[in-house]
Write a protein that holds these residues in place. Sequence first.
Motif: not given
Length: 401
Positions: A16-18, A37-46
């Motif tokens: 996900l980070l890459e 926001n697509r990344y933070v949602q995938a990382m469960d960060l809201g």
Amino acid sequence: MVGAEASISAGTAEALLEELVRTSQEASPAELPEVLNRYVQAMDLGRVVVYLVDLQQRLLLPLDEGEEDLEVDGTLAGWAYRTDALRVTEDGAGGLVVWLPLVNAAERLGVVRFTMKTLDGHRLWRCRALASLLALIVISKRTYIDTIAQRTRTRPMQLHTEMLRAFLPPRSIGTGRVVSTAVVEPAYELGGDAFDHSFTEDILHATILDAMGHDLASGLTTSVAMAGCRNARRTGADLARLVTRVDEALSRWLPDQFCTGIFAQLHMPTGVLRWCNCGHPAPLLIRRHRLHQKALARPPEPPLGLPASMSGDPRQVHETALEPGDQILLYTDGVVEARDEGGEQFGLERFTDYIIRSTAAGHTASEVLRLLIHAILDQGKNELSDDATILMIEWQPPVAE
């Protein structure tokens, strides 16, 4: 991120980070909030919102156009920015709001807001890692994306100020041994004041300049002086030769213009400070919360850009040894000559006392200057009769074990 309580595997997080790094490089300014926001949602960060501080460090302005501006003073977001620290609070709907500073080394860029249902050690680690990455993304993009410049301005800028600001470095730079930080006002009508600071190997270079006038010619004078300084520095010139190169550049290209300035070099491992003063107010030394006003006072050299026949002997370079914790102040006369509505000057004593008190209160160097320049502006109802620029160096080498 490896552990029984981790909801996302290390491999998934790395993938996900890459993806975030790749897609953020390709994203337009309008697409960047969606990518984040697509990344933070995938990382469960809201959900995440990035706020950048405005030129005068009074407002935090969101990259998302639908969000409200926030005051630096008097808000939780501003508290995170001012103190360079985490702040967590409830959102009123059973969730949490996490504020993190957006910084790159010593440079304060703004803050990041995460809104999420729960917070644990793994999520906090990811939030901090993302904030660090976002700082690098903003810095890389601001060199060629005008949207970032637009987001950090609250009104139009004068043409000569636009030219001069294009030459200015970040407000703050630093290492584990030293911090150099600066402020300049008026932010949108700056005339001939400027500062510069940079590193080469184990040397901090710091410069302050003040050209005569407050128009395009004065801004051009300062810009040529800064270009001459950087060109000499990057070709390995010593301090005396560097100043001579600036003299030569101004004499050749702008023979009717001149400016004052100070060029300083600090050897970070030893604290040896070398400087050349070209017709400028003397540097000030604050040591153990006391002003040593005359410690760095030397007979000044002539201003920069005068014909060789007038400048006379080669430029004199002075040297002194600093002590851990010392603060060096370079400033233009517009700082101490700023007046309130009654005509009273801000003055040297008030200037240095403000720095001493703010430092003693535990504020960082960047925050000390932010508070100081606001005090100067507020006393004059945001009206300055002259440019006001301050550059402060703090030398704090690691304590030997």
